[in-house]
Structure formats: structure tokens, C-alpha cells
Design a protein around this motif. Structure first.
Motif, PDB file in Angstrom:
ATOM      1  N   PRO A 449      11.495 -12.506   1.955  1.00  0.00           N
ATOM      2  CA  PRO A 449      11.012 -13.037   3.243  1.00  0.00           C
ATOM      3  C   PRO A 449      11.744 -12.413   4.430  1.00  0.00           C
ATOM      4  N   ARG A 450      11.206 -12.630   5.632  1.00  0.00           N
ATOM      5  CA  ARG A 450      11.827 -12.272   6.915  1.00  0.00           C
ATOM      6  C   ARG A 450      12.175 -10.783   7.006  1.00  0.00           C
ATOM      7  N   LYS A 451      11.227  -9.950   6.537  1.00  0.00           N
ATOM      8  CA  LYS A 451      11.473  -8.510   6.669  1.00  0.00           C
ATOM      9  C   LYS A 451      11.030  -7.999   8.028  1.00  0.00           C
ATOM     10  N   GLY A 452      10.102  -8.717   8.665  1.00  0.00           N
ATOM     11  CA  GLY A 452       9.678  -8.326   9.995  1.00  0.00           C
ATOM     12  C   GLY A 452       8.532  -7.330   9.986  1.00  0.00           C
ATOM     13  N   ILE A 453       8.214  -6.887  11.202  1.00  0.00           N
ATOM     14  CA  ILE A 453       6.998  -6.086  11.388  1.00  0.00           C
ATOM     15  C   ILE A 453       7.158  -4.638  10.929  1.00  0.00           C
ATOM     16  N   GLN A 454       8.338  -4.229  10.544  1.00  0.00           N
ATOM     17  CA  GLN A 454       8.565  -2.874  10.065  1.00  0.00           C
ATOM     18  C   GLN A 454       8.534  -2.787   8.539  1.00  0.00           C
ATOM     19  N   ALA A 455       8.179  -3.877   7.865  1.00  0.00           N
ATOM     20  CA  ALA A 455       8.310  -3.959   6.411  1.00  0.00           C
ATOM     21  C   ALA A 455       7.517  -2.868   5.706  1.00  0.00           C
ATOM     22  N   GLU A 456       6.223  -2.769   5.985  1.00  0.00           N
ATOM     23  CA  GLU A 456       5.371  -1.813   5.276  1.00  0.00           C
ATOM     24  C   GLU A 456       5.732  -0.380   5.638  1.00  0.00           C
ATOM     25  N   GLU A 457       5.952  -0.140   6.927  1.00  0.00           N
ATOM     26  CA  GLU A 457       6.290   1.216   7.362  1.00  0.00           C
ATOM     27  C   GLU A 457       7.606   1.683   6.745  1.00  0.00           C
ATOM     28  N   ALA A 458       8.597   0.786   6.701  1.00  0.00           N
ATOM     29  CA  ALA A 458       9.889   1.153   6.123  1.00  0.00           C
ATOM     30  C   ALA A 458       9.749   1.486   4.639  1.00  0.00           C
ATOM     31  N   LEU A 459       8.913   0.708   3.921  1.00  0.00           N
ATOM     32  CA  LEU A 459       8.707   0.965   2.493  1.00  0.00           C
ATOM     33  C   LEU A 459       8.035   2.317   2.272  1.00  0.00           C
ATOM     34  N   GLN A 460       6.998   2.596   3.066  1.00  0.00           N
ATOM     35  CA  GLN A 460       6.286   3.858   2.901  1.00  0.00           C
ATOM     36  C   GLN A 460       7.193   5.055   3.205  1.00  0.00           C
ATOM     37  N   LYS A 461       8.000   4.948   4.239  1.00  0.00           N
ATOM     38  CA  LYS A 461       8.919   6.040   4.561  1.00  0.00           C
ATOM     39  C   LYS A 461       9.931   6.250   3.434  1.00  0.00           C
ATOM     40  N   TYR A 462      10.379   5.159   2.854  1.00  0.00           N
ATOM     41  CA  TYR A 462      11.340   5.280   1.764  1.00  0.00           C
ATOM     42  C   TYR A 462      10.696   5.975   0.561  1.00  0.00           C
ATOM     43  N   LEU A 463       9.489   5.541   0.199  1.00  0.00           N
ATOM     44  CA  LEU A 463       8.817   6.132  -0.959  1.00  0.00           C
ATOM     45  C   LEU A 463       8.493   7.600  -0.726  1.00  0.00           C
ATOM     46  N   GLU A 464       8.123   7.923   0.521  1.00  0.00           N
ATOM     47  CA  GLU A 464       7.854   9.327   0.840  1.00  0.00           C
ATOM     48  C   GLU A 464       9.117  10.171   0.698  1.00  0.00           C
ATOM     49  N   SER A 465      10.242   9.605   1.089  1.00  0.00           N
ATOM     50  CA  SER A 465      11.490  10.352   0.983  1.00  0.00           C
ATOM     51  C   SER A 465      11.895  10.589  -0.477  1.00  0.00           C
TER      52      SER A 465
END
Length: 585
Positions: A449-465
Motif C-alpha cells: 500500500p501507499r506507493k503513490g502515483i509513481q508506482a506503475e512508472e517506477a516498476l516499469q522503469k525498473y523492469l526495463e533496466s
């Protein structure tokens, strides 16, 4: 000293009627005859606070200046009493007793300020008489009077009142003696006993900080400290029983509180010893004739309207009130947001709803506390500040979400990265195992919980890296699967397969590192090309364009050469692997 022999009692110097201020010609005549330097002591304060009693004591008399015993103010205008100075030979002590401020019968605040300003400009020692304690109202009133006196001094007789340097300013400005009547507080701060002077200094000490509320708090204190380089404070207990105060003029010292008698004696001793001669700019010691000129100059300036009228005071009050209302509204907004907001929010709408609710309450607080904000200028300032705060909260929300997500990703995916380093997936079928565990960790991340509005973008950037890691594992998996099949056909041992798998994995990892380095190199080259392009456009030089094109061409050739070299190395690697396999067969 013939003139002084004709002053057995005070004389009205400036009459305060319903119209303009009037100067008493008889009082001016007495002043003009005084050739000696004058020490001028003036007292100002609320009416019915015992000012006249202190002035009588300075004159060495029990009676003289009118000491009223009812709620009606006795002293009107400014009264003068010239007596020989008791401790400075060949000096005249000029005592100025002013009518009390805040007289409900008069009800003229502008008139009050004019009398106070005159007293301040004429004296060399300014006695500010207040009741009980030093409070914000007394500080604001003193600040207002000093500002008006500074304005009048500049606007009238500039040659006479100019200040040449800091030392000249100290000579011209009067000393401040703050007298506190019927003082009932304990002289204590932070558990320690303090003196009356320390109490005054603490009351006038500005606070640390730069926000508007602190600036409003500090402004009058800084102005008072600058205007009065020398300051002194005296406290007075209640003189006697409340019922006897009406006969204060007739009471002997034996009938008064001994502590009060001692306090009055100390006050008089200080005034006699420390009050300086009235000094004009350039170090000129003022005589009675100089004081006469000052009286006429300042009264004429006031009567001609050189000082702000009551409407200006209302505008000043409106500015102070509205600035305070804005700060109060901002403080309310900050308090509400601090109580309700927990960063990061799950959605932007959640933050926006909290902001709008707090903003609405803040505007209500402003409307309740504002004063004559007729053009809504201060309300617009408030709205601009609230909008800026909303933007700031949005940026903080993004940052908080990013930090939260980065920490979660690092914590959740750390075991996966460790398995990669240890070669857990360097085996046939390793890629499927890697994908399975990665998806499990993604699900675990999404459940937090409480990951905020950057949750999906942060995950995608991590997976791309980490995509290159997945590709490497897949390539290793395919190679090892094929090799395992071939080894089974020729009976190669499991230990050999593991060793070969490890060697192949290391080779592929090295290749991947080379690719990553190449990628970084390429990104750097792209960044350099972009910088050169911007620089080229700014300078608008065609020669730079041609040079940049040549550099781009060379860079492309270099990149092609590097790619060919890398391709050749990869082919050799695969050829060697194939040859080794053939030899084994």
C-alpha cells in the motif's frame, strides 16, 4: 536665570483644542530668554497612568503638573516647566507633560499621535509611561510614533535636522526611559531572575526567521531599537492603597509604599544623571531659543498637514491587519494539511481534494480576520500563495512516491538479483524459473500500500533496466539446453555440463557488459551531439554546422567499425564454442 524665577508652576506650551494646535506665546517668550543649554524630558502614555506625578517629582515638587484623581483626563496639550538642572550647573531642565493618550472624551487618535510626535521631537529623554507590563500594543504605538517623528523631521527644516553620520544620529535621538506603573509580574525569564532593563531588552528582541509573521513581529522592535540607541526601564509598585490614590499629591512619603518611594527616587536620580542635553545635528547644544524654533517649526508642519491623516492610519492598520490575516490563513492551511495529508497519496485526486478543503477553510479564516480589503488584493495574494503551496505539495508527493517505490523495489527484488549473481538461473529451464519468480515479486510489489502515483512508472522503469539481464538468462538457457541435449547423446558428465554452463554464462555476461558499455558510450555520444546541436543553433554559425556534420560522419564510421569488431568477436566466440563441441564429439 530670570525666566526661571517666573515659573513657579507649569505653563501650557501647546494648546490642544478641537481645531489646529496652538502655541502659547507666553511659553515661547520664556524659552527664547533661556540662553543656557537645555535638557528636555518629555513623558507620554495613556491618560490616568500617573505621568504628571513623576514630572512633579523631577521638578522637586509635590504639586505643579495637574494630577487628576478621576477618570477624566486633566492635562490637555503639552505643558512645560523650566527649572534649574539639579546636577548640571548652567543647564536648564525643561519638563514636558503631555495629555494622556486614549482619552475616551476626546476620541481623536490622530490628535493623540500628533502630541506624542511633538514630545518625541522636542525632547532629549523620552519617558514612555505604560501600565502593568510591556505588551504588543504598547510596542506598536511607540513604533508608530517614532515612524511619524522620523517622517516629520525629514520633511521640515532639512538643514537643521539632517543627520550626517551614525554618531550624529546617536546625538540627536533621545534616550528612551520606559516606565511600568503598578507592575505586578515577576521579573523572571527561563527560571532566572532578571533586571527591569533585561525585561525591556527581551521584549524588544527580534525572533529568528524569515517568514512574514516573524517579519511583522520584528519590524517594530528593530525600528525602536534603531531609533533609541540608549534605553532604560523602571518598574513601579502601586504607590499606596487604592482608596488613597485620589490624594496622591497631598500624601507624604511616610504614607506611601516604601518600595514605591525608593523606585521614584531611583528614577529621578537616573534622569538627572543620564539625561543628555538636547542636541541638534552637527553637535549643536540647543538652548531655549533653539527649542522655541523647533516648537514653531513642528507645530506649523503638523497644522499644514505634513503628517499622515487619520485615513492614512486606517490604511496602515488595514495593511497590518490584512497581512496578519493572510499569515493566519496560511498557518491554518499548513496545520490542516499537516494533520490530514500523508505522503505519498495513492492518487493525484486525493491530494487535490485535501488541498481544496484546506484552501476553503484558509480563505474563510482570512475573510474573518481581514480588514477593508476592498480591492481583494490581499485575498488574491493569499490565493497565489495557496496555489504555490499546492504545487509544492504536488512535487513533494511525486518525490515521496518515487522514494517509496525505489525502496520497495530494491527490497522486494533484491533476492532475485542475488540469485542472478549466484548463477541460480544459469541452467536449462533457468529463464522460465526467472520469469516465474519475477512475476511473483511483481505481484508482491503491487500489493504493497501507499506507493503513490509513481508506482506503475517506477516498476516499469525498473523492469526495463533489468531487461538485459533477462535476455542474458534466456540466451544462456537456450545455449545450455541445446548443449545438454548434445551432451546426453555423447554421454558427457553432469560436472562438465555445469562447468561449461558456467563458462558460457560468464562469457555471455562479459558480452552483456560490453553491450552495456557500448550503450552508455552511445548515449554519451548522443548527448554530446545534442549539446553541440543546441550550441550550433545559438551561435547560428554555418561553419559549426559543417564541422558538426564531419564529426557525426566520423562518429558513425567509428560506431560501424566498433559494431563490426563486436560482431566479429561474437562470431569467433560462437565458432570456438562449436569447435570445442566438435572436438569433444
Amino acid at each position: 536665570m530670570a525666566p526661571l524665577s517666573h515659573m513657579p508652576e507649569p505653563l501650557c506650551l501647546i494648546e490642544n483644542t478641537n481645531g489646529p494646535l496652538l502655541v502659547n506665546p507666553e511659553a515661547l517668550k520664556i524659552l527664547s530668554a533661556i540662553r543656557q543649554p537645555v535638557v528636555v524630558v518629555a513623558i507620554v502614555g495613556l491618560y490616568r497612568t500617573g505621568k504628571s506625578y513623576l514630572m512633579n517629582k523631577l521638578a522637586g515638587k509635590n504639586k505643579g503638573f495637574s494630577v487628576g484623581s478621576t477618570v477624566q483626563s486633566h492635562t490637555k496639550g503639552i505643558w512645560m516647566w523650566c527649572v534649574p538642572h539639579p546636577k548640571k550647573p548652567n543647564h536648564t531642565l525643561v519638563l514636558l507633560d503631555t495629555e494622556g493618550l486614549g482619552d475616551v472624551e476626546k476620541g481623536d487618535k490622530t490628535n493623540d499621535s500628533h502630541i506624542s510626535v511633538l514630545a518625541l521631537l522636542l525632547c532629549s529623554t523620552f519617558v514612555y509611561n505604560t501600565m502593568n507590563k510591556i505588551d504588543q500594543g504598547a510596542i506598536d504605538l511607540l513604533h508608530y510614533v517614532t515612524e511619524l517623528s522620523h517622517l516629520l523631521r525629514i520633511d521640515t527644516s532639512p538643514n537643521l535636522n539632517r543627520v550626517d553620520d551614525a554618531a550624529d544620529f546617536v546625538r540627536i535621538c533621545p534616550n528612551l526611559v520606559w516606565t511600568l506603573r503598578d507592575f505586578y509580574l515577576g521579573l523572571e525569564a527561563n527560571g532566572q531572575l532578571i533586571t527591569a532593563d533585561e525585561y525591556l531588552e527581551n521584549s524588544l528582541r527580534p525572533k529568528q526567521g524569515t517568514n512574514q509573521h516573524l517579519q511583522n513581529f520584528n519590524l517594530p522592535r528593530l525600528c525602536i531599537q534603531k531609533f533609541f540607541p540608549v534605553k532604560k526601564c523602571f518598574i513601579f509598585d502601586l504607590p499606596t492603597h487604592q482608596k488613597k490614590l485620589a490624594q496622591l499629591e497631598t500624601l507624604h512619603n511616610d504614607d506611601l509604599d516604601p518600595k514605591f518611594v525608593q523606585q521614584v527616587a531611583e528614577f529621578c536620580s537616573y534622569i538627572f544623571s543620564h539625561s543628555k542635553t538636547k542636541t541638534l545635528s552637527g553637535g549643536i547644544k540647543a538652548s531655549g531659543s533653539h527649542l522655541e524654533n523647533l516648537v514653531q517649526t513642528y507645530v506649523n508642519a503638523i497644522n499644514s498637514g505634513d503628517l499622515p491623516c487619520m485615513e492614512s492610519e486606517v490604511l496602515t492598520l488595514a495593511q497590518i491587519k490584512n497581512l496578519a490575516a493572510v499569515q493566519k490563513a496560511i498557518a491554518h492551511y499548513d496545520q490542516k494539511m499537516g494533520q490530514k495529508l500523508q505522503l505519498p497519496t495513492e492518487t493525484f485526486q486525493e491530494l487535490l481534494d485535501l488541498h481544496r478543503a484546506s484552501e476553503k477553510e484558509a480563505i474563510e479564516v482570512f475573510m474573518k480576520n481581514s480588514f477593508k480589503d476592498e480591492d481583494q488584493g490581499y485575498q488574491k495574494k493569499l490565493e497565489m500563495q495557496l496555489a504555490a503551496k499546492q504545487n509544492d505539495f504536488h512535487e513533494r508527493n511525486l518525490e515521496a512516491s518515487q522514494n517509496r517505490c525505489s525502496a520497495l523495489l530494491q527490497d522486494i527484488f533484491h533476492p532475485l538479483e542475488e540469485n542472478v549473481k549466484q548463477g541460480v538461473y544459469s541452467k536449462p529451464g533457468g529463464h522460465c524459473l526467472f520469469i516465474q519468480q519475477r512475476d511473483e515479486l511483481k505481484a508482491k510489489y503491487n500489493q504493497e500500500p501507499r506507493k503513490g502515483i509513481q508506482a506503475e512508472e517506477a516498476l516499469q522503469k525498473y523492469l526495463e533496466s533489468k531487461e538485459s539481464m533477462s535476455v542474458t538468462i534466456l540466451q544462456t538457457d537456450l545455449a545450455l539446453t541445446a548443449m545438454e541435449k548434445e551432451m546426453e547423446e555423447v554421454g558427457i558428465t553432469e560436472e562438465f555440463i555445469k562447468a561449461e554452463a558456467q563458462r558460457l554464462m560468464e562469457s555471455l555476461m562479459q558480452h552483456q557488459q560490453m553491450m552495456e558499455s557500448r550503450k552508455i558510450f552511445h548515449q554519451e555520444q548522443v548527448r554530446l551531439m545534442e549539446t553541440n546541436r543546441v550550441y550550433q543553433e545559438a551561435l547560428q554559425q554555418r561553419a559549426m554546422e559543417r564541422q558538426l556534420q564531419e564529426e557525426v560522419k566520423k562518429l558513425k564510421e567509428k560506431l560501424q567499425a566498433e559494431n563490426r569488431k563486436l560482431h566479429d568477436e561474437l562470431q569467433n566466440l560462437l565458432r570456438n564454442t562449436h569447435d570445442d563441441t566438435c572436438l569433444l564429439l
